[in-house]
Design a protein around this motif. Structure first.
Motif, PDB file in Angstrom:
ATOM      1  N   ALA A  27       0.833  -1.207   0.000  1.00 17.51           N
ATOM      2  CA  ALA A  27       0.000   0.000   0.000  1.00 17.51           C
ATOM      3  C   ALA A  27       0.869   1.258   0.000  1.00 17.51           C
ATOM      4  O   ALA A  27       0.581   2.238  -0.707  1.00 17.51           O
ATOM      5  CB  ALA A  27      -0.928  -0.004   1.209  1.00 17.51           C
ATOM      6  N   ASP A  31       0.946   4.128  -2.824  1.00 13.61           N
ATOM      7  CA  ASP A  31       0.716   5.535  -2.518  1.00 13.61           C
ATOM      8  C   ASP A  31       1.892   6.393  -2.959  1.00 13.61           C
ATOM      9  O   ASP A  31       1.719   7.491  -3.492  1.00 13.61           O
ATOM     10  CB  ASP A  31       0.466   5.727  -1.019  1.00 13.61           C
ATOM     11  CG  ASP A  31      -0.886   5.161  -0.594  1.00 13.61           C
ATOM     12  OD1 ASP A  31      -1.741   4.971  -1.476  1.00 13.61           O
ATOM     13  OD2 ASP A  31      -1.069   4.930   0.615  1.00 13.61           O
ATOM     14  N   SER A  32       3.110   5.884  -2.721  1.00  8.52           N
ATOM     15  CA  SER A  32       4.311   6.623  -3.118  1.00  8.52           C
ATOM     16  C   SER A  32       4.356   6.807  -4.629  1.00  8.52           C
ATOM     17  O   SER A  32       4.726   7.867  -5.135  1.00  8.52           O
ATOM     18  CB  SER A  32       5.567   5.892  -2.632  1.00  8.52           C
ATOM     19  OG  SER A  32       5.571   5.770  -1.221  1.00  8.52           O
ATOM     20  N   VAL A  34       1.803   6.951  -6.598  1.00 11.17           N
ATOM     21  CA  VAL A  34       0.798   7.946  -6.967  1.00 11.17           C
ATOM     22  C   VAL A  34       1.302   9.359  -6.679  1.00 11.17           C
ATOM     23  O   VAL A  34       1.154  10.276  -7.492  1.00 11.17           O
ATOM     24  CB  VAL A  34      -0.527   7.692  -6.212  1.00 11.17           C
ATOM     25  CG1 VAL A  34      -1.503   8.838  -6.449  1.00 11.17           C
ATOM     26  CG2 VAL A  34      -1.138   6.372  -6.643  1.00 11.17           C
ATOM     27  N   VAL A  35       1.939   9.542  -5.487  1.00 10.75           N
ATOM     28  CA  VAL A  35       2.457  10.862  -5.102  1.00 10.75           C
ATOM     29  C   VAL A  35       3.536  11.319  -6.074  1.00 10.75           C
ATOM     30  O   VAL A  35       3.547  12.470  -6.531  1.00 10.75           O
ATOM     31  CB  VAL A  35       3.007  10.819  -3.658  1.00 10.75           C
ATOM     32  CG1 VAL A  35       3.756  12.114  -3.343  1.00 10.75           C
ATOM     33  CG2 VAL A  35       1.878  10.606  -2.667  1.00 10.75           C
TER      34      VAL A  35
END
Length: 293
Positions: A27, A31-32, A34-35
């Motif tokens: 996860a 998320d990383s 996406v960022v």
């Protein structure tokens, strides 16, 4: 084959923790990703604005030219409506800088003016019923360097009379060497709009000129003896009504008269010291150093 000899295997707590840790890591990685992806997109989503190209900056009241400005890309999230867009170069060129503009600084709309600010601009805002009186002033006797443009003062006048008159109980009489002196309030409260130095130049304009300089140049100028001399007032410019000026005219031609000037509270005034507190503190520090305090 004897199956009774095989032990049954069931998941324990450690196995569950490892699975949860693996899922959490996946996860975080997602998320990383996406960022980072969004950051890359934001870095590419830029806006071209204008900034000062000269590293030495632009002095106040200078006509801006294309050579002094350059296109500069910033992230759209950092852009604000008060910045000047690069595509509006023609709207900036030919305008005047209101004050000193730092080198490599982004250009803002409120830093530009269509024309050079007028000197002693308060005179243009003076009410038609008001007049400006120039009054000699000894700064060593009345507040020193404390008095500033915008302050309110009370002025008393003392002059010789033949004998005391029982008119106003607030009038003060004194007798010395057979001469009777009467003291009364000339101006109960009157505004100091500006002050003149020994060269008859506006002290308010002196402060404004210093503010136009860059920080390093400002410090150098304020340390100079010329600057300290230029902010020492020799006359006051007072804003008063016709009645006040007419009352002063009665005493102007009198011989052996003297004026006492006292400073009133700044709570209801607009002294320049309130607009330029940092500058005033610096001025006072240089004066203290020069006097050896």
């Amino acid at each position: 084959m004897d199956l009774s000899t095989i032990k049954s295997v069931s998941p324990n707590r450690n196995t569950f923790k490892k699975i949860m840790a693996l899922l959490f890591s996946l996860a975080v990685i997602a998320d990383s990703f996406v960022v980072i992806t969004n950051a890359n997109k934001a870095a590419k989503d830029t806006v071209d604005v204008l900034r000062v190209s000269d590293s030495g900056g632009i002095p106040a009241h200078t006509v801006l030219t294309e050579k002094q400005l350059q296109k500069y890309a910033i992230i759209r999230k950092e852009y604000t409506d008060d910045m000047v867009l690069a595509e509006h170069m023609d709207e900036a060129v030919g305008k005047f800088s209101k004050y000193y503009l730092r080198g490599n600084g982004v250009l803002y709309k409120d830093q530009l003016a269509a024309e050079v600010p007028k000197k002693n601009e308060w005179l243009y805002k003076l009410d038609d019923k008001q007049e400006v009186l120039t009054l000699p002033y000894n700064f060593l006797e009345a507040g020193g360097d404390i008095l500033m443009p915008g302050d309110r003062v009370r002025i008393r006048v003392s002059y010789e009379v033949d004998k005391p008159a029982a008119s106003n109980p607030n009038d003060i009489y004194s007798v010395s060497q057979g001469k009777t002196t009467k003291t009364e309030v000339l101006f109960d409260s009157i505004v100091v709009k500006d002050m003149l130095n020994g060269n008859s130049h506006s002290i308010y304009e002196v402060y404004k000129e210093v503010l136009k300089l860059s920080e390093d140049k400002r410090q150098t100028v304020m340390k100079s003896e010329d600057f300290l001399k230029n902010i020492q007032p020799r006359a006051l410019l007072l804003e008063g009504s016709s009645d006040q000026i007419n009352y002063y005219a009665k005493f102007k031609s009198m011989e052996n008269k003297s004026l006492l000037i006292t400073i009133l509270s700044r709570s209801d005034s607009q002294a320049i010291v309130d607009q330029l507190p940092t500058l005033q503190n610096e001025v006072e520090s240089w004066i203290d150093k020069q006097n050896g305090n």
